[in-house]
Design a protein around this motif. Structure first.
Motif, PDB file in Angstrom:
ATOM      1  N   UNK A 260      43.689  34.435  21.997  1.00  0.00           N
ATOM      2  CA  UNK A 260      45.082  34.874  22.003  1.00  0.00           C
ATOM      3  C   UNK A 260      45.977  33.733  22.445  1.00  0.00           C
ATOM      4  N   UNK A 283      30.999  46.096  28.140  1.00  0.00           N
ATOM      5  CA  UNK A 283      31.653  47.180  28.861  1.00  0.00           C
ATOM      6  C   UNK A 283      31.609  46.993  30.361  1.00  0.00           C
ATOM      7  N   UNK A 286      32.553  42.953  33.997  1.00  0.00           N
ATOM      8  CA  UNK A 286      33.527  42.466  34.969  1.00  0.00           C
ATOM      9  C   UNK A 286      33.123  42.918  36.362  1.00  0.00           C
ATOM     10  N   UNK A 287      32.644  42.022  37.192  1.00  0.00           N
ATOM     11  CA  UNK A 287      32.274  42.465  38.533  1.00  0.00           C
ATOM     12  C   UNK A 287      33.506  42.956  39.286  1.00  0.00           C
ATOM     13  N   UNK A 288      33.362  44.047  39.991  1.00  0.00           N
ATOM     14  CA  UNK A 288      34.462  44.616  40.774  1.00  0.00           C
ATOM     15  C   UNK A 288      35.024  43.528  41.698  1.00  0.00           C
ATOM     16  N   UNK A 289      36.321  43.392  41.677  1.00  0.00           N
ATOM     17  CA  UNK A 289      36.955  42.404  42.555  1.00  0.00           C
ATOM     18  C   UNK A 289      37.204  41.080  41.856  1.00  0.00           C
ATOM     19  N   UNK A 292      40.002  39.804  35.925  1.00  0.00           N
ATOM     20  CA  UNK A 292      39.583  40.216  34.571  1.00  0.00           C
ATOM     21  C   UNK A 292      39.707  39.051  33.600  1.00  0.00           C
ATOM     22  N   UNK A 293      39.043  39.149  32.451  1.00  0.00           N
ATOM     23  CA  UNK A 293      39.281  38.159  31.409  1.00  0.00           C
ATOM     24  C   UNK A 293      40.765  38.198  31.044  1.00  0.00           C
TER      25      UNK A 293
ATOM     26  N   UNK B 262      45.756  44.773  27.807  1.00  0.00           N
ATOM     27  CA  UNK B 262      44.566  44.254  27.125  1.00  0.00           C
ATOM     28  C   UNK B 262      43.296  45.028  27.448  1.00  0.00           C
ATOM     29  N   UNK B 266      39.400  51.209  28.497  1.00  0.00           N
ATOM     30  CA  UNK B 266      38.597  51.229  29.723  1.00  0.00           C
ATOM     31  C   UNK B 266      39.035  50.023  30.548  1.00  0.00           C
ATOM     32  N   UNK B 268      39.352  46.896  32.831  1.00  0.00           N
ATOM     33  CA  UNK B 268      38.319  45.955  33.268  1.00  0.00           C
ATOM     34  C   UNK B 268      37.820  46.289  34.667  1.00  0.00           C
ATOM     35  N   UNK B 269      38.697  46.807  35.493  1.00  0.00           N
ATOM     36  CA  UNK B 269      38.315  47.147  36.867  1.00  0.00           C
ATOM     37  C   UNK B 269      38.751  48.577  37.171  1.00  0.00           C
ATOM     38  N   UNK B 270      37.891  49.301  37.899  1.00  0.00           N
ATOM     39  CA  UNK B 270      38.196  50.695  38.220  1.00  0.00           C
ATOM     40  C   UNK B 270      39.449  50.853  39.087  1.00  0.00           C
ATOM     41  N   UNK B 271      39.650  49.914  40.003  1.00  0.00           N
ATOM     42  CA  UNK B 271      40.627  50.154  41.074  1.00  0.00           C
ATOM     43  C   UNK B 271      42.019  49.608  40.768  1.00  0.00           C
ATOM     44  N   UNK B 274      46.252  46.605  34.928  1.00  0.00           N
ATOM     45  CA  UNK B 274      47.330  45.622  34.802  1.00  0.00           C
ATOM     46  C   UNK B 274      48.040  45.780  33.463  1.00  0.00           C
TER      47      UNK B 274
END
Lengths: 359, 359
Positions: A260, A283, A286-289, A292-293, B262, B266, B268-271, B274
């Motif tokens: 992009x 899916x 992405x590790x929590x914390x 994000x990409x 983006x 779903x 990228x992170x649960x918490x 953005x």
């Protein structure tokens, strides 16, 4: 400031000529040697505003620029309807032609220009600046990476800006006798080029205009979209507009990665071009914390992309002038493919949004 | 873990049921009270893998769940071709229906389900999780802001993932007898919903499928796109695919601002969710050295969006169960509008990519 090897003459005082005047000054291998306008006063005013050096010849006509033996190259930012006349005359006078986009009202006109350039052995290039940003080959590297990006599947491109009331009343780009292609020629040109660039210039099977384009009272396009389809299932869409907040997007989706870019037409900053990629995104990747990409790629550049463009053009001209080399034909070919798609969008609108087959 | 007010029964052990089992556990106002599968062994295995509490009743059939008087709500993640049978039966047994998407193979089937829900006074909602993320109303605020965003002009949405070989051979979503809508039902559903959401559910004038969709050997859609047009010049396009690297985009362009997200399907992170906006972006608005647009909005959330969904559904059911309230009809209406566009895309493909008029 010293004069460099390749000497530019500029035809007319269009606003885009300000940006490219700066570009010619910044590029290491060329300089401005002449400016022609419809009146000498306008030329003088423009030269003063843009701090032209004293050695630049100022003329009250375009013809005088073409007749100036010191001019190697003419840069043509005139209204599109004047391109055939002045680009052909320039070629006949053995001036190399850097032609502002949209390059022609249709393929027939463009072919007249390209044939004149070829017959006279002069270099042709259109003024699509972003092609020359150092970011562009870096993005190509990513798209060519079979592991990171895979096979190209879908492209979407947008170039829009909210042109405002004054522009929508008075600008040449909304006058049917000057720039009859409107937003399609001015903005859609970039989107179409971006799509063809992403496919490495593989032409689509069909081009279909999307319904409900917007026109002004004179019938000039103010916003429109189209879809392009390839036999292998690749799909592209674009949207161009004079009525919508600034957007300059390419999104290219592959089987394994996505690319992009959000400022492809004019980078937000002169000295850096950014693009954003994801690769093999799953899916639960992405590790929590974690952030994000996507991954950001920042390509630094000493020169703005339009300076890279005039430098590249001057290098090609230098090769002809000093080494007896032949013109590089790829820029004519890319221009021509872009124009074919522009024409197909116009034809599709005229035929009630029927698909236009590309041969 | 204590049982909460609203009791869910789950029909089947689909992979999406794992995520929504977690959601029901996390939501503050509901709990799982029953799970039915085609065999008791499968139900036991799923319950163990998903750490179901001991009080959850496990059944070797769907009927037993519907006959369990302790069950208020059934969540239906069955293959789409089974939705009419089981959703209608659930409604007749006075169970509220949370129906996984795609909700039906076509509008006729969906209307049978919706009529059964209405006739039996039960709440209906489809399982489009992102609608319930706290980010979604924040994005709506931006789109509604006449100064920051202006008038909506163009929308583009993508939901794609590279499903992989095993999925493309074996998953229910590529079997014509189970989920005949393929990628359009599974992924395109979200894109269509996103487009309608962005227009505040104003239906388009026409829907036109884009050429060269990809099918598997059984004729199930693996990738496709479509354009939607409104009479006022609004334009939307979408692309959905099982063959393309994960992409979950909404881009909504207004006269004065743009919104991009983006990871709408779903996060990228649960918490945190953005989204990215620009407003009144001009050509020279970016001071050299500053970060380029957009502005990032980060919406924190204690619960993942699917937990917000089941909590919202349970709140509506609680209002009926305890207060004698009436079902909320907006979710049926939104589902129906989404299905109308799904059907139009299918019809357009069947008619050789002709536009389908929406009444």
């Amino acid at each position: 400031m010293a004069e460099h090897t390749i000497h530019f003459g500029i035809l007319g005082c269009a606003s885009i000529a300000r940006r490219n005047s700066r570009a010619i000054k910044l590029a290491p291998n060329c300089s401005i040697s002449a400016l022609g306008s419809r009146s000498l006063e306008r030329a003088k005013k423009f030269a003063k505003e843009n701090e032209y050096p004293a050695y630049v010849k100022l003329y009250g006509s375009y013809e005088e620029v073409l007749d100036d033996p010191n001019v190697d190259v003419v840069y043509v930012p005139l209204p599109t309807s004047l391109h055939v006349k002045w680009a052909v005359l320039a070629a006949q006078k053995k001036k190399h032609v850097l032609l502002e986009k949209p390059v022609a009202l249709n393929l027939k006109d463009l072919d007249v220009i390209l044939e004149a350039c070829e017959a006279n052995g002069v270099q042709y290039m259109d003024g699509t600046m972003w092609m020359h940003h150092p970011r562009t080959p870096k993005m190509r590297e990513f798209l060519s990476d079979s592991h990171q990006f895979g096979k190209l599947k879908a492209i979407h491109s947008v170039f829009s800006y909210n042109a405002g009331e004054d522009f929508l009343k008075n600008d040449i780009r909304v006058q049917p006798d000057l720039d009859a292609l409107g937003a399609l020629g001015d903005s859609g040109w970039y989107c179409i080029r971006a799509i063809l660039w992403a496919t490495d210039y593989e032409m689509p099977k069909t081009v279909t205009a999307l319904r409900e384009p917007e026109f002004n009272e004179a019938g000039v396009i103010l916003s429109c979209g189209a879809s392009l389809s390839w036999e292998d299932g690749k799909l592209a869409t674009f949207y161009c507009s004079f009525l919508t907040n600034l957007s300059m997007d390419i999104s290219a989706l592959g089987t394994k990665g996505n690319l992009r870019v959000h400022d492809f037409v004019v980078p937000y900053q002169d000295h850096v071009g950014r693009f954003y990629v994801t690769s093999d995104l799953g899916w639960a990747g992405i590790p929590e914390g974690a952030d994000p990409p996507p991954t950001v790629h920042s390509i630094e550049t000493d020169l703005p992309h339009e300076a890279h463009m005039v430098a590249e053009f001057s290098k090609l001209v230098e090769n002809i002038k000093s080494n007896g080399g032949a013109p590089e034909t790829k820029w004519a070919s890319i221009s021509r493919k872009t124009q074919i798609v522009v024409d197909a969008v116009i034809a599709s609108i005229a035929k009630g949004f029927e698909p236009i087959e590309i041969n």
